[in-house]
Scaffold this motif. Structure first.
Motif, PDB file in Angstrom:
ATOM      1  N   TYR A   1       4.647 138.193 -39.214  1.00  0.00           N
ATOM      2  CA  TYR A   1       4.215 138.044 -40.604  1.00  0.00           C
ATOM      3  C   TYR A   1       3.481 139.297 -41.085  1.00  0.00           C
ATOM      4  O   TYR A   1       3.668 139.754 -42.215  1.00  0.00           O
ATOM      5  N   TYR A   2       2.672 139.846 -40.204  1.00  0.00           N
ATOM      6  CA  TYR A   2       1.826 141.010 -40.536  1.00  0.00           C
ATOM      7  C   TYR A   2       2.646 142.201 -41.019  1.00  0.00           C
ATOM      8  O   TYR A   2       2.200 142.950 -41.901  1.00  0.00           O
TER       9      TYR A   2
ATOM     10  N   LYS B   1     -11.159 127.924 -54.137  1.00  0.00           N
ATOM     11  CA  LYS B   1      -9.869 127.302 -53.819  1.00  0.00           C
ATOM     12  C   LYS B   1      -8.725 128.188 -54.301  1.00  0.00           C
ATOM     13  O   LYS B   1      -8.697 128.602 -55.460  1.00  0.00           O
ATOM     14  N   CYS B   2      -7.805 128.472 -53.415  1.00  0.00           N
ATOM     15  CA  CYS B   2      -6.640 129.284 -53.738  1.00  0.00           C
ATOM     16  C   CYS B   2      -5.376 128.447 -53.641  1.00  0.00           C
ATOM     17  O   CYS B   2      -5.256 127.563 -52.780  1.00  0.00           O
ATOM     18  N   ASN B   3      -4.455 128.737 -54.521  1.00  0.00           N
ATOM     19  CA  ASN B   3      -3.114 128.167 -54.426  1.00  0.00           C
ATOM     20  C   ASN B   3      -2.295 129.099 -53.543  1.00  0.00           C
ATOM     21  O   ASN B   3      -2.127 130.277 -53.866  1.00  0.00           O
ATOM     22  N   GLY B   4      -1.845 128.581 -52.418  1.00  0.00           N
ATOM     23  CA  GLY B   4      -1.227 129.461 -51.439  1.00  0.00           C
ATOM     24  C   GLY B   4       0.223 129.154 -51.167  1.00  0.00           C
ATOM     25  O   GLY B   4       0.742 128.074 -51.482  1.00  0.00           O
ATOM     26  N   ILE B   5       0.882 130.139 -50.564  1.00  0.00           N
ATOM     27  CA  ILE B   5       2.241 129.988 -50.075  1.00  0.00           C
ATOM     28  C   ILE B   5       2.214 130.305 -48.589  1.00  0.00           C
ATOM     29  O   ILE B   5       1.768 131.380 -48.181  1.00  0.00           O
ATOM     30  N   LYS B   6       2.675 129.367 -47.799  1.00  0.00           N
ATOM     31  CA  LYS B   6       2.735 129.575 -46.354  1.00  0.00           C
ATOM     32  C   LYS B   6       4.156 129.920 -45.948  1.00  0.00           C
ATOM     33  O   LYS B   6       5.110 129.258 -46.364  1.00  0.00           O
ATOM     34  N   LEU B   7       4.279 130.988 -45.164  1.00  0.00           N
ATOM     35  CA  LEU B   7       5.566 131.375 -44.614  1.00  0.00           C
ATOM     36  C   LEU B   7       5.728 130.694 -43.258  1.00  0.00           C
ATOM     37  O   LEU B   7       4.805 130.710 -42.435  1.00  0.00           O
ATOM     38  N   LEU B   8       6.875 130.094 -43.022  1.00  0.00           N
ATOM     39  CA  LEU B   8       7.127 129.344 -41.793  1.00  0.00           C
ATOM     40  C   LEU B   8       8.339 129.951 -41.099  1.00  0.00           C
ATOM     41  O   LEU B   8       9.479 129.698 -41.482  1.00  0.00           O
TER      42      LEU B   8
ATOM     43  N   ALA C   1       8.518 139.594 -47.534  1.00  0.00           N
ATOM     44  CA  ALA C   1       7.205 139.659 -48.182  1.00  0.00           C
ATOM     45  C   ALA C   1       7.243 140.497 -49.447  1.00  0.00           C
ATOM     46  O   ALA C   1       6.634 140.130 -50.465  1.00  0.00           O
ATOM     47  N   LEU C   2       7.962 141.620 -49.423  1.00  0.00           N
ATOM     48  CA  LEU C   2       8.017 142.460 -50.619  1.00  0.00           C
ATOM     49  C   LEU C   2       8.716 141.719 -51.756  1.00  0.00           C
ATOM     50  O   LEU C   2       8.287 141.809 -52.916  1.00  0.00           O
TER      51      LEU C   2
END
Length: 385
Positions: free
Chosen positions: A232-233, A297-304, A317-318
């Motif tokens: 991910y990094y 509080k943040c609205n997030g997107i998790k990459l799986l 990611a880009l």
């Protein structure tokens, strides 16, 4: 590697006995951290000290024994276990003090890299190599595997004018090298010319990921919490140059990005519809305990990640960040730390293309793929495995 059996790996430090006759009596300064351990869990610090080789420790970003957060100043001090001095190579002068080098015969390096250009340990290694070359001292690198494999470089190739501590040379974002191979590559192509010894690892092949080996993961820095985080990094670290949180202060740094103003459900749905290989997306709220948006509080997107060999973390990611940029008026690139300096996003990306109003991500990725192909042809001569 398709066989379910784990490959038995001996990293460079596991072969210390093989080079002891060569370095017997040498006065060595060691660049290392908590990842510098052998197969039995014994630290490289203790192994060199036991063999009467260790004269001092040289601290990279995050420190030697106790991790500090990214960017936190590292002070010179004394090691509480061995009593040897610790000289900081981060937070002040990045070079080894001349008087310290004059008291040494060699500098050794043993740190687990993550395979990313902007991970600062390779910059610390490069400066140490330059210092050793100038002082006529030997450089010893105890090699370790590339945890994300080394068959497919990816990302952008840094332009020389954006050289910095988060990327010094014209390498790919996903550089496709072990740290020993990296040292060999820059030693010749950048004309460093230091007396370099690589203590090779054993049992690893280029297509092996960390999960294919019998090694235990030790975090090389506070926010690289698992071997999967390294994937991910490669891509989501670019968020550090924007007003998006990269998930620092959560249990899933770099797997999770977000902001209070982000329409996470819409973006996650759009990304899911585009058919990215080896990864899926879901919306997830989070509250960072430190760093950007601490306590908010943040609205997030998790990459799986579902398939590490299919997942292209940089391109994914880009595309994610560019979609957010085009659909959210609150998106910003963080300004330079000092007036007249490059934007941090430019230093991470290795160019300033992304910030241009006419940025076309498809053309950019096409251009970078051609540069990656050329880069790959250059590094092949320096492979050790």
């Amino acid at each position: 590697m398709n066989d379910m059996k784990k490959a038995i790996i001996r990293n460079g430090i596991d072969r210390l006995d093989e080079i002891l006759p060569e370095i017997s009596g040498a006065r060595i300064g060691l660049i290392t951290n908590q990842t510098g351990v052998d197969k039995s869990g014994r630290s490289t610090i203790d192994l060199l000290y036991k063999n009467k080789l260790l004269c001092c420790l040289l601290a990279p970003e995050h420190g030697v024994r106790d991790f500090k957060q990214a960017g936190e100043h590292i002070d010179s001090s004394t090691d509480s276990v061995t009593g040897v001095p610790i000289y900081s190579l981060y937070g002040g002068d990045v070079h080894i003090p001349r008087q310290v080098l004059e008291s040494l015969d060699a500098v050794a390096f043993d740190i687990q890299d993550v395979g990313a250009r902007f991970y600062t340990y390779t910059s610390t290694l490069a400066y140490a190599m330059e210092d050793c070359a100038a002082a006529g001292r030997k450089m010893i690198v105890f090699d370790r595997i590339n945890p994300i494999g080394a068959v497919r470089p990816e990302g952008s190739v840094l332009e020389a004018r954006f050289s910095s501590f988060v990327g010094r040379y014209e390498t790919a974002t996903r550089h496709n090298l072990t740290v020993g191979e990296y040292a060999r590559y820059i030693n010749e192509t950048e004309g460093i010319g230091c007396d370099l010894t690589i203590v090779k690892l054993d049992g690893w092949e280029r297509d092996m990921l960390f999960a294919d080996t019998d090694l235990d993961w030790i975090s090389p820095s506070p926010n690289i919490k698992s071997a999967n985080t390294c994937f991910y990094y490669i891509g989501t670290c670019l968020a550090e140059g924007t007003n998006l949180s990269e998930g620092r202060g959560t249990i899933s740094p770099f797997e999770l990005i977000g902001a209070p103003w982000l329409d996470a459900e819409k973006i996650a749905s759009e990304m899911s519809s585009q058919g990215f290989s080896g990864v899926s997306f879901r919306s997830e709220e989070f509250v960072p305990t430190f760093s950007k948006y601490s306590g908010i509080k943040c609205n997030g997107i998790k990459l799986l990640m579902s398939d590490a060999r299919e997942f292209l973390p940089f391109e994914t990611a880009l595309c994610l960040f560019e979609l957010i940029r085009r659909t959210h008026k609150d998106f910003r690139f963080l300004p330079p730390h000092k007036e007249g300096e490059p934007y941090f996003a430019d230093l991470l990306l290795g160019c300033d293309d992304w910030r241009k109003d006419d940025f076309d991500i498809r053309l950019f990725l096409k251009k970078q793929r051609a540069r990656i192909d050329l880069y790959k042809s250059k590094i092949k001569d320096f492979y050790l495995y």
